[in-house]
Motif scaffolding. Structure first.
Motif, PDB file in Angstrom:
ATOM      1  N   SER A  27       1.085  -1.440   6.272  1.00 11.19           N
ATOM      2  CA  SER A  27       0.874  -2.602   7.156  1.00 11.19           C
ATOM      3  C   SER A  27       1.529  -3.975   6.543  1.00 11.19           C
ATOM      4  O   SER A  27       1.203  -4.091   5.355  1.00 11.19           O
ATOM      5  N   ASP A  28       1.466  -4.667   7.487  1.00  9.46           N
ATOM      6  CA  ASP A  28       2.046  -5.888   7.086  1.00  9.46           C
ATOM      7  C   ASP A  28       0.807  -6.711   6.440  1.00  9.46           C
ATOM      8  O   ASP A  28       0.878  -7.606   5.509  1.00  9.46           O
ATOM      9  N   ARG A  79      -3.624   2.914   4.817  1.00  4.65           N
ATOM     10  CA  ARG A  79      -2.801   4.073   4.901  1.00  4.65           C
ATOM     11  C   ARG A  79      -1.264   3.649   4.650  1.00  4.65           C
ATOM     12  O   ARG A  79      -0.808   2.554   4.739  1.00  4.65           O
ATOM     13  N   VAL A  80      -0.474   4.891   4.352  1.00  6.06           N
ATOM     14  CA  VAL A  80       0.880   4.419   4.270  1.00  6.06           C
ATOM     15  C   VAL A  80       1.733   5.592   5.189  1.00  6.06           C
ATOM     16  O   VAL A  80       1.012   6.452   5.722  1.00  6.06           O
ATOM     17  N   ALA A  81       3.082   5.274   5.378  1.00  9.12           N
ATOM     18  CA  ALA A  81       3.965   6.336   5.525  1.00  9.12           C
ATOM     19  C   ALA A  81       4.853   6.706   4.706  1.00  9.12           C
ATOM     20  O   ALA A  81       5.174   5.780   3.720  1.00  9.12           O
ATOM     21  N   THR A  82       5.114   7.563   4.423  1.00  6.54           N
ATOM     22  CA  THR A  82       6.100   8.470   3.327  1.00  6.54           C
ATOM     23  C   THR A  82       7.347   9.078   3.938  1.00  6.54           C
ATOM     24  O   THR A  82       7.706   8.791   5.168  1.00  6.54           O
ATOM     25  N   LYS A 102       6.616  -1.047  12.762  1.00  3.85           N
ATOM     26  CA  LYS A 102       6.241   0.164  13.528  1.00  3.85           C
ATOM     27  C   LYS A 102       4.950   0.647  12.887  1.00  3.85           C
ATOM     28  O   LYS A 102       4.762   1.756  12.454  1.00  3.85           O
ATOM     29  N   PRO A 103       3.905  -0.196  13.129  1.00  2.00           N
ATOM     30  CA  PRO A 103       2.515   0.440  12.531  1.00  2.00           C
ATOM     31  C   PRO A 103       2.058   1.630  13.049  1.00  2.00           C
ATOM     32  O   PRO A 103       1.344   2.408  12.356  1.00  2.00           O
ATOM     33  N   SER A 104       2.649   2.416  14.313  1.00  2.00           N
ATOM     34  CA  SER A 104       2.408   3.382  14.770  1.00  2.00           C
ATOM     35  C   SER A 104       2.642   4.541  13.743  1.00  2.00           C
ATOM     36  O   SER A 104       2.037   5.592  13.805  1.00  2.00           O
ATOM     37  N   ARG A 131       5.127  10.916   8.117  1.00  2.00           N
ATOM     38  CA  ARG A 131       6.328  10.903   7.147  1.00  2.00           C
ATOM     39  C   ARG A 131       7.468  10.380   8.110  1.00  2.00           C
ATOM     40  O   ARG A 131       7.819  11.120   9.350  1.00  2.00           O
ATOM     41  N   ALA A 132       7.825   9.199   7.782  1.00  2.00           N
ATOM     42  CA  ALA A 132       8.613   8.425   8.803  1.00  2.00           C
ATOM     43  C   ALA A 132       9.772   7.889   7.938  1.00  2.00           C
ATOM     44  O   ALA A 132      10.681   7.440   8.810  1.00  2.00           O
TER      45      ALA A 132
END
Length: 258
Positions: free
Chosen positions: A237-238, A160-163, A221-223, A228-229
């Motif tokens: 994730s690390d 998963r990713v945050a964009t 901040k894995p949450s 979209r962050a």
């Protein structure tokens, strides 16, 4: 102002050179040493293509990476055409300058350039670079908030990713990895590692004194992953960014879709 990450004591320049996508400019970074994951090659300092191999008979899907041999390289608008720009090496991080090869025509190579506008291309002379190959590529699906790493036609890692947020989106396009840095504070906003990308934010012409460069990096901040962050960067994730740091060569192509 572009601060050279590896030449200054102010290692927090990562936050200035990238878009500031993590929203925190306190995480200092240090040069990362490649671990020599490809056993056929020896470990080299951060910014080389030691995880790629010299060109040979290609099996399946592969990409060519061109590493600049000298301290600068001339880019042309067309083969045998007029010079359009000169690009220096190492880059602003102190990493050897690399390009992703789009077309190989023997004495001439058409390459993807790490400049605005995103997707810019130019021609360089093959004699000015050293070529290597990688079978890896990274595909990022913005709509699904997911990345997949391929080795040829085979998916070898997904997550998963945050964009980017709505006002500072992650732009779709074709890019490549330009450098790898490791934050001194492993619990900071950039996580365990950060890869610079050849692209730039379409909204932020500058951020905290830098050019708005995009990146793929870890996070504290894995949450937020799956949302979209960011200011345009891609967060993973690390565990995922550590795997990428150990397995992907500088120059590896990255495609953002959706």
């Amino acid at each position: 102002m572009r601060t050279n990450l590896l030449r200054t004591a102010a290692a927090a320049a990562l936050a200035f050179l990238l878009t500031g996508c993590a929203g925190d400019t306190s995480s200092a970074v240090r040069p990362e040493t490649a671990s020599g994951v490809n056993r056929a090659t020896r470990s080299e300092p951060m910014g080389d293509v030691s995880r790629a191999t010299r060109p040979g008979p290609a099996g399946g899907v592969s990409s060519k990476i061109a590493s600049v041999r000298g301290s600068r390289i001339t880019v042309y608008g067309a083969k045998e055409g007029a010079r359009t720009r000169t690009i220096t090496s190492p880059n602003d991080y102190g990493a050897t300058r690399v390009f992703l090869v789009e077309r190989d025509e023997g004495e001439w190579l058409q390459v993807l350039l790490p400049i605005r506008p995103n997707g810019s291309k130019g021609w360089i002379k093959a004699a000015d670079v050293t070529l290597a190959e990688t079978a890896h590529r990274v595909e990022i699906d913005r709509g699904a908030f997911r990345f997949t790493v391929y080795d040829g036609d085979r998916a070898v890692r997904t997550g998963r990713v945050a964009t980017g947020e709505a006002g500072t989106p992650t732009p779709p396009g074709r890019y490549f990895l330009t450098e790898l840095v490791r934050p001194v504070d492993q619990d900071g906003a950039y996580g365990a590692y950060a890869f610079g990308l050849s692209g730039f934010s379409p909204v932020l012409r500058s951020f905290a004194g830098g050019p708005g460069q995009l990146a793929i990096h870890g996070t504290n901040k894995p949450s937020a992953i799956g949302t979209r962050a960011s200011h345009g960067c891609v967060r993973v994730s690390d565990d995922d960014i550590t795997w990428m740091a150990k397995n992907l060569a500088i120059g590896t192509p990255v495609v953002v879709r959706g």
